[in-house]
Scaffold this motif. Sequence first.
Motif, PDB file in Angstrom:
ATOM      1  N   GLU A 114      -3.376  13.693  -6.086  1.00 27.18           N
ATOM      2  CA  GLU A 114      -3.734  14.903  -5.359  1.00 27.18           C
ATOM      3  C   GLU A 114      -3.494  16.145  -6.203  1.00 27.18           C
ATOM      4  O   GLU A 114      -4.283  17.078  -6.187  1.00 27.18           O
TER       5      GLU A 114
ATOM      6  N   ALA B  99      -1.052  10.810  -0.106  1.00 31.23           N
ATOM      7  CA  ALA B  99      -0.373  11.120   1.161  1.00 31.23           C
ATOM      8  C   ALA B  99      -0.629  10.044   2.214  1.00 31.23           C
ATOM      9  O   ALA B  99       0.269   9.662   2.957  1.00 31.23           O
ATOM     10  N   ASP B 100      -1.858   9.556   2.290  1.00 35.29           N
ATOM     11  CA  ASP B 100      -2.199   8.557   3.299  1.00 35.29           C
ATOM     12  C   ASP B 100      -2.498   7.219   2.616  1.00 35.29           C
ATOM     13  O   ASP B 100      -3.522   7.074   1.948  1.00 35.29           O
ATOM     14  N   PRO B 101      -1.609   6.227   2.807  1.00 38.33           N
ATOM     15  CA  PRO B 101      -1.795   4.933   2.122  1.00 38.33           C
ATOM     16  C   PRO B 101      -3.151   4.276   2.416  1.00 38.33           C
ATOM     17  O   PRO B 101      -3.622   3.473   1.612  1.00 38.33           O
ATOM     18  N   ALA B 102      -3.777   4.612   3.557  1.00 33.50           N
ATOM     19  CA  ALA B 102      -5.070   3.996   3.894  1.00 33.50           C
ATOM     20  C   ALA B 102      -6.153   4.383   2.897  1.00 33.50           C
ATOM     21  O   ALA B 102      -7.209   3.745   2.837  1.00 33.50           O
TER      22      ALA B 102
ATOM     23  N   ARG C 248       0.826  -1.210   0.000  1.00 31.20           N
ATOM     24  CA  ARG C 248       0.000   0.000   0.000  1.00 31.20           C
ATOM     25  C   ARG C 248       0.859   1.258   0.000  1.00 31.20           C
ATOM     26  O   ARG C 248       0.588   2.221  -0.725  1.00 31.20           O
ATOM     27  N   GLU C 249       1.914   1.229   0.808  1.00 31.84           N
ATOM     28  CA  GLU C 249       2.792   2.410   0.891  1.00 31.84           C
ATOM     29  C   GLU C 249       3.532   2.647  -0.427  1.00 31.84           C
ATOM     30  O   GLU C 249       3.718   3.788  -0.848  1.00 31.84           O
TER      31      GLU C 249
ATOM     32  N   GLU D  38      -9.869  11.378   0.628  1.00 30.87           N
ATOM     33  CA  GLU D  38     -10.269  11.449   2.031  1.00 30.87           C
ATOM     34  C   GLU D  38     -11.599  12.194   2.158  1.00 30.87           C
ATOM     35  O   GLU D  38     -11.786  13.250   1.560  1.00 30.87           O
TER      36      GLU D  38
ATOM     37  N   PHE E 117     -14.117   2.882   8.806  1.00 35.00           N
ATOM     38  CA  PHE E 117     -12.779   3.407   8.517  1.00 35.00           C
ATOM     39  C   PHE E 117     -12.114   2.634   7.389  1.00 35.00           C
ATOM     40  O   PHE E 117     -12.414   1.475   7.132  1.00 35.00           O
ATOM     41  N   LEU E 118     -11.210   3.355   6.717  1.00 32.02           N
ATOM     42  CA  LEU E 118     -10.464   2.758   5.611  1.00 32.02           C
ATOM     43  C   LEU E 118      -9.159   2.157   6.116  1.00 32.02           C
ATOM     44  O   LEU E 118      -8.637   2.648   7.114  1.00 32.02           O
ATOM     45  N   PRO E 119      -8.609   1.165   5.481  1.00 29.69           N
ATOM     46  CA  PRO E 119      -9.131   0.522   4.271  1.00 29.69           C
ATOM     47  C   PRO E 119     -10.175  -0.560   4.533  1.00 29.69           C
ATOM     48  O   PRO E 119     -10.769  -1.079   3.599  1.00 29.69           O
ATOM     49  N   ASP E 120     -10.409  -0.885   5.822  1.00 26.68           N
ATOM     50  CA  ASP E 120     -11.267  -2.026   6.165  1.00 26.68           C
ATOM     51  C   ASP E 120     -12.658  -1.958   5.533  1.00 26.68           C
ATOM     52  O   ASP E 120     -13.229  -2.977   5.141  1.00 26.68           O
TER      53      ASP E 120
END
Lengths: 100, 391
Positions: free
Chosen positions: B190, B65-68, B55-56, B218, B242-245
């Motif tokens: 982005e 910016a946020d891998p989630a 993911r990263e 986001e 919540f992500l990624p779940d």
Amino acid sequence: MAEVLDGLLTFYSWHHALRAEKVLREGGFRVELIPAPRELSSNCGTALRLEHGRLDEALELLAARRVQVEAGHRFLPAAEAREPGPVGAGKPRRRWLVGA
Amino acid sequence: MTRSLCYFDNAATSWPKPARVVMEVTLALAGQLGNPGRSGHQMAVTAGRLVLEARETLAALLGVADPAQIVFTKNATESLNLAIFGLVRPGDHVITSSVEHNAVMRPLRYLETQGVALTVLRCSPEGLLDPAEVRRTMRPDTRLVVTAHASNVLGTLLPVAEIARICREAEVPYLVDGAQTAGAVPIDVEQMGVDLLAFTGHKGLLGPTGTGGLYVREGLELQPLVLGGTGSLSDQEIQPEFLPDRYESGTLNVAGLAGLKAGVSYLLEAGVDKVREHETALVRAFDSLAVCVPGCTIYGPRDPSLRVGMASFNLEGIPPSEVGRLLDTEFGIMSRIGLHCAPSAHRTMGTFPDGAVRFSWGMFNTEDEISYAAEALGRLASLARAGAYRS
């Protein structure tokens, strides 16, 4: 004096637990992943131990890196946790202080 | 002319894969890996770390910016379905283009039968789209704009940054189908201002089939496509928010993601801008040789900078299926013929229902291969002109 990993972070998702481990380790923190104590969180099964004294510093770094934390906790050594209670009254109990 | 093996079907799936991709998949299967996020033991954690790194790595490649905010799916089709069905409801209006793949068109045509209004913006026969058309057709009830980043038939790049600006002004989410561009064209979600980017792992990203994902901006909420176990909120029978779940129920394709991570890390080292430069050079080389082949019509814009690494064409006097067969059996050239799962794109370029032949290149193709293929086309064209393929 060796650091005592008496702080604990719980997370909503294992993704964030593992990312927190990585971000904090890269930031010079000593951390240890453990199965989350059931009484603290039903969210993600993994929690992260760290020095409680550096908890705020850790939370700041995690927020900057957009890692979501559920809550921070403090581990109370056995001697301080001796207290009468409905369960195991009078016995020394090691416990986590929720939200400390 | 010496027979060689030319793989010119990278838009279907890339080949070959870097050696490290094969190795990482093997190590993931042979190594001590449990189920990521499902247990707290070290083998589960090892698998979890691998997925996190995948993911990263993707986040680094795509400017997230946020891998989630990247959720894994099994391919771009599933990602597009998640985004489209996650946002659009009966009564909504959706805008798309006429060069879309069926991964976009079929969900939208289905939703049309469920009371969704659909505007299909007509591209030029070269696949060019005037972004002002998006603004002109925007309605108060427009819920989503979805376009390809590049057509999978013509290779034409769509003006995604301009469309993103229009969507942002109108506060309408913009979904980009990056199946043909992720790994082949530099992407910064982005900076581009897209809200959703669907990608597949097995094309430009050089990973195994069965991997893909969706970037979700986001704050943008989708109805999940699949609900189930996530390893989180195990005491509750409702899907986590919540992500990624939220969008990743069920066990992930860990071995596949290990390979995808390796493919993306290979790209990060090679540089997507270099890949793009290389593929543009291949397009230029092919076009300059193919125009000399009598009876060869190349579709799409003539300017190679407006196309990703592919060319669709036809040879006068030979049906595309026959060209594809002969290229394969007589010359060892793998092409893709027909409608490329994109009937609307073929209508746009005027090749429906017969289709065309598509060559699609990747970072491992060479200009020598292009010359060889152009020579092969020359031979087929001479035979066709001699009447060998009249039906």
